[in-house]
Design an enzyme around this catalytic site. Sequence first.
Site, PDB file in Angstrom:
ATOM      1  N   LYS A 110      26.876  43.075  79.239  1.00 13.30           N
ATOM      2  CA  LYS A 110      27.868  41.985  79.364  1.00 13.30           C
ATOM      3  C   LYS A 110      27.738  41.362  80.736  1.00 13.30           C
ATOM      4  CE  LYS A 110      31.156  39.818  77.246  1.00 13.30           C
ATOM      5  NZ  LYS A 110      31.115  39.485  75.808  1.00 13.30           N
ATOM      6  N   ASP A 150      30.141  33.561  75.508  1.00  9.21           N
ATOM      7  CA  ASP A 150      31.390  34.312  75.317  1.00  9.21           C
ATOM      8  C   ASP A 150      32.510  33.374  75.766  1.00  9.21           C
ATOM      9  OD1 ASP A 150      32.628  36.985  74.638  1.00  9.21           O
ATOM     10  OD2 ASP A 150      33.334  36.817  76.682  1.00  9.21           O
TER      11      ASP A 150
HETATM   12  P1  NAD Z   1      36.669  30.517  73.743  1.00  7.07           P
HETATM   13  O1  NAD Z   1      36.640  30.304  75.199  1.00  7.07           O
HETATM   14  O2  NAD Z   1      35.922  29.581  72.861  1.00  7.07           O
HETATM   15  O3  NAD Z   1      38.196  30.529  73.220  1.00  7.07           O
HETATM   16  C1  NAD Z   1      39.190  31.377  73.740  1.00  7.07           C
HETATM   17  C2  NAD Z   1      40.529  30.870  73.242  1.00  7.07           C
HETATM   18  O4  NAD Z   1      41.559  31.742  73.657  1.00  7.07           O
HETATM   19  C3  NAD Z   1      40.887  29.488  73.774  1.00  7.07           C
HETATM   20  O5  NAD Z   1      41.551  28.751  72.765  1.00  7.07           O
HETATM   21  C4  NAD Z   1      41.881  29.800  74.897  1.00  7.07           C
HETATM   22  O6  NAD Z   1      42.736  28.728  75.150  1.00  7.07           O
HETATM   23  C5  NAD Z   1      42.588  30.999  74.284  1.00  7.07           C
HETATM   24  N1  NAD Z   1      43.266  31.844  75.247  1.00  7.07           N
HETATM   25  C6  NAD Z   1      42.833  32.251  76.456  1.00  7.07           C
HETATM   26  N2  NAD Z   1      43.753  33.038  77.041  1.00  7.07           N
HETATM   27  C7  NAD Z   1      44.784  33.125  76.164  1.00  7.07           C
HETATM   28  C8  NAD Z   1      46.023  33.794  76.171  1.00  7.07           C
HETATM   29  N3  NAD Z   1      46.395  34.537  77.214  1.00  7.07           N
HETATM   30  N4  NAD Z   1      46.842  33.655  75.099  1.00  7.07           N
HETATM   31  C9  NAD Z   1      46.473  32.912  74.051  1.00  7.07           C
HETATM   32  N5  NAD Z   1      45.299  32.268  73.968  1.00  7.07           N
HETATM   33  C10 NAD Z   1      44.475  32.364  75.023  1.00  7.07           C
HETATM   34  O7  NAD Z   1      36.202  32.026  73.510  1.00  7.07           O
HETATM   35  P2  NAD Z   1      35.631  32.674  72.188  1.00  7.07           P
HETATM   36  O8  NAD Z   1      34.165  32.619  72.253  1.00  7.07           O
HETATM   37  O9  NAD Z   1      36.363  32.119  71.015  1.00  7.07           O
HETATM   38  O10 NAD Z   1      36.046  34.208  72.436  1.00  7.07           O
HETATM   39  C11 NAD Z   1      37.332  34.699  72.070  1.00  7.07           C
HETATM   40  C12 NAD Z   1      37.239  36.198  71.906  1.00  7.07           C
HETATM   41  O11 NAD Z   1      36.252  36.495  70.922  1.00  7.07           O
HETATM   42  C13 NAD Z   1      36.814  36.967  73.170  1.00  7.07           C
HETATM   43  O12 NAD Z   1      37.451  38.218  73.191  1.00  7.07           O
HETATM   44  C14 NAD Z   1      35.332  37.149  72.964  1.00  7.07           C
HETATM   45  O13 NAD Z   1      34.818  38.250  73.691  1.00  7.07           O
HETATM   46  C15 NAD Z   1      35.306  37.391  71.468  1.00  7.07           C
HETATM   47  N6  NAD Z   1      33.994  37.171  70.874  1.00  7.07           N
HETATM   48  C16 NAD Z   1      33.414  35.945  70.883  1.00  7.07           C
HETATM   49  C17 NAD Z   1      32.149  35.799  70.324  1.00  7.07           C
HETATM   50  C18 NAD Z   1      31.458  34.466  70.249  1.00  7.07           C
HETATM   51  O14 NAD Z   1      30.379  34.396  69.640  1.00  7.07           O
HETATM   52  N7  NAD Z   1      32.015  33.414  70.803  1.00  7.07           N
HETATM   53  C19 NAD Z   1      31.497  36.898  69.760  1.00  7.07           C
HETATM   54  C20 NAD Z   1      32.143  38.126  69.749  1.00  7.07           C
HETATM   55  C21 NAD Z   1      33.393  38.249  70.309  1.00  7.07           C
END
Ligand code: NAD
Length: 419
Positions: A110, A150
């Site tokens: 990571k 991410d």
């Molecule tokens: P992103 O940046 O696209 O979106 C994150 C979202 O969460 C945004 O809408 C943001 O406004 C919101 N957010 C942030 N802090 C917040 C809070 N305190 N309360 C409510 N909403 C909040 O990120 P993503 O890629 O969608 O990732 C989200 C989660 O999914 C993370 O935990 C990430 O590790 C996990 N994840 C993502 C992927 C991927 O391919 N993008 C893969 C596996 C896991």
Amino acid sequence: MQEHIQDAFKNAQKQIRKACDLYGECHLDQNKYEVISHPRRIIEVNIPVRMDHGSIKMFTGYRSQHNDARGPFKGGIRFHQDVNISEVKALSMWMTFKCAVIDIPLWGGKWGIIVNPKELSEGELERLSRGYVREIYKYIGPETDVPAPDVNTNPKIMAWMMDEYSKLVGKYSPGSFTGKPLTSGGSKGRGTATAQGGVYVLEKILELKWEKISGKTIVLQGAGNAGLTMAELLIHLWAKVVGISDSRWWIYNPKGLDITKISEIKANRRSVIEYSDAEKMGEQEVLEKECDILIPAALENQITGQNVRNIKAKLILELANGPITPEADTALQEMGVDIIPDILANAGGVMVSYFEQVQNNLNYYWEAEEVDTKLHKKITHAAADVYATAQEYSTTYRAAAYIVAMKRIFDAMKDRGEV
Ligand code: NAD
């Protein structure tokens, strides 16, 4: 100070300890827990970035490389103001288990950079992304460590990073980063893979419980790549999304939200607060609203000892990594709430990242249907494995997922003489 800043790594270790205790082999051999409960390498870098007004600002970034017995390190790059070493170590450890539970030949890593990207101009963001690669390029590469998007990183940033890496090593190297745009060696289906994988896992687990997605009410925390895409996919399966949030606001309407409208609002980089036909509320409240399925899709440690007893959902799908603390996890178990754990629920992203790597290495690109068929086959197989293991050990899906992964991890380490 936010709870996740303190605890993410310890929480990850506790989850592994719990599964190790259930899975007899670790109990007999403490060395196994020792070896997998620590990352092998942590890298810290400081990146100088020329800001638009002329001054130079330093940004700190980390990489945790957990273990590579089953293949190169794999894991996302997070840009966030709260990034810290404990979080990065935890996320790298979860990646190892995630890759093993879905049985792909990659291991956990990571990256995280301490920055609020919303405060940077596009030019500053590009200089930071390229500067980061200049600091780390000796430790990554298609056969050693392959980063992906991410929180707050996206295909455009992956393309800048891949370009910088290619320049530094003197050859076009699309396999150095995944989650790239299609025009720069990306894979069809990668943009929606995390959410699509989550949908396939949810469908499979519900099917095994003789239930269906259609008609279920859903609340999502997070309206980003993972959360909003999941909402879009779920409404096509006739689920009703009643609540969703971004980092600033929650909206809730028990009659259902118009996800197409919310997607338009988010596409214009605005907040869900601008959606008119819903109740609006502060940070945590919506987690506690009535719904069938709760999907945390934002950050770690959102369901904690403090709010867990107010949760009404009967099923939680962890699309985010580590959204539930161990204390809340135990309470949810007592409350009879099923949890589909992050290492299975959001593994679709890394699975299609793996497909992207394969396509890059072959220089042969698949059609969307081929990617989707492979994703569906492998991830539903993993979901069925986890379900069967939960029955076999009379345990939770989380512990079962760790047990499935652990068997593969220890077999690989044993073959290489590590344990
Ligand atoms: P992103 O940046 O696209 O979106 C994150 C979202 O969460 C945004 O809408 C943001 O406004 C919101 N957010 C942030 N802090 C917040 C809070 N305190 N309360 C409510 N909403 C909040 O990120 P993503 O890629 O969608 O990732 C989200 C989660 O999914 C993370 O935990 C990430 O590790 C996990 N994840 C993502 C992927 C991927 O391919 N993008 C893969 C596996 C896991």
